[in-house]
Design a protein around this motif. Structure first.
Motif, PDB file in Angstrom:
ATOM      1  N   GLY A 203      21.259 -12.508 -28.360  1.00 21.15           N
ATOM      2  CA  GLY A 203      22.209 -11.439 -28.599  1.00 21.15           C
ATOM      3  C   GLY A 203      21.620 -10.402 -29.528  1.00 21.15           C
TER       4      GLY A 203
ATOM      5  N   TYR B 245      19.856 -14.413 -35.601  1.00 19.73           N
ATOM      6  CA  TYR B 245      20.274 -14.496 -34.207  1.00 19.73           C
ATOM      7  C   TYR B 245      20.845 -15.884 -33.899  1.00 19.73           C
TER       8      TYR B 245
ATOM      9  N   TYR C  95      18.058 -18.268 -35.469  1.00 21.64           N
ATOM     10  CA  TYR C  95      16.748 -17.743 -35.828  1.00 21.64           C
ATOM     11  C   TYR C  95      16.892 -16.674 -36.909  1.00 21.64           C
TER      12      TYR C  95
ATOM     13  N   LEU D 154      21.713 -18.349 -30.758  1.00 21.65           N
ATOM     14  CA  LEU D 154      21.288 -18.535 -29.372  1.00 21.65           C
ATOM     15  C   LEU D 154      21.942 -19.788 -28.814  1.00 21.65           C
TER      16      LEU D 154
END
Lengths: 115, 111
Positions: free
Chosen positions: B102, B87, B36, B89
């Motif tokens: 995270g 990010y 993301y 995931l």
């Protein structure tokens, strides 16, 4: 407009008050999520829902309540707001068949300040 | 629970290719890897997702080695507008409560 919306976008409240954050999606996605993001940190899952009337806790659910009577709406309620709940709250939605493993679409966020 | 580890920050210049690596040593068989992008004051935006080998779309490529213990997001020819937090995931809908983000990588692009 199609998409995912959150209201209000900004909210200031006082300790001990009840606050409800609204989330609405127009795609009829089955999965919906609530995350909170604190300054300088990643997102933490509060609650999620796999379908209407099916909800489950995430890692930081204490002090929060959700409901999902309709597929498109997923309100988040802070029963008695505390200063530690000052954060930015993001709602998200997905269809699991389309995107396995993570929320597909996020709302714009609600910035909540608890005084 | 597949924990992810990413660099806290990275710097690059316009026009360069940027590779951000994410480590996820205990990824499960059913887990997918999703990346993301998040700009300040906005919600995260889905970039790319994969299970194994290589996936490419109009904005990025995702490289996943055979052991799936890491993944690399590749952004070709970055511009200033790619400055954001990224990010990684690792999750599956069979355990939606374990969809945990995270801390992300803060990417700064300079002219």
């Amino acid at each position: 407009d199609a998409g995912i919306t959150q209201s209000p976008r900004y909210k200031i409240t006082e300790t001990g008050r009840q606050v409800t954050l609204m989330c609405h999606q127009t795609w009829s996605h089955s999965y919906m999520f609530w995350y909170r993001q604190d300054l300088g940190h990643g997102l933490r899952l509060i609650y999620y829902s796999a379908a209407a009337d099916i909800t489950d806790k995430g890692e930081v659910s204490d002090g929060y309540v959700v409901s999902r009577s309709k597929t498109e709406n997923f309100p988040l309620t802070l029963e008695s707001a505390t200063r530690s709940q000052t954060s930015v709250y993001f709602c998200a939605s997905s269809e699991p068949t389309g995107l396995a493993g993570g929320p597909g679409f996020f709302g714009p966020g609600t910035r909540l300040t608890v005084l | 629970l597949a924990k992810t580890t990413q660099p806290i920050s990275m710097d690059s210049y316009e026009g360069q290719e940027v590779n951000i690596t994410c480590s996820h040593n205990n990824i499960a068989t059913n887990d997918y890897i999703t990346w993301y992008q998040q700009f300040p004051s906005q919600g995260p935006r889905f970039i790319i997702q994969g299970y194994k080998t290589k996936v490419t779309n109009e904005v990025a490529s995702l490289f996943i080695p055979a052991d799936r213990k890491s993944s690399t997001l590749s952004l070709p020819r970055v511009s200033l507008s790619d400055t954001a937090v990224y990010y990684c995931l690792v999750a599956t809908y069979s355990s939606a409560s374990k969809i945990i983000f995270g801390s992300g990588t803060r990417l700064s692009i300079r002219p």
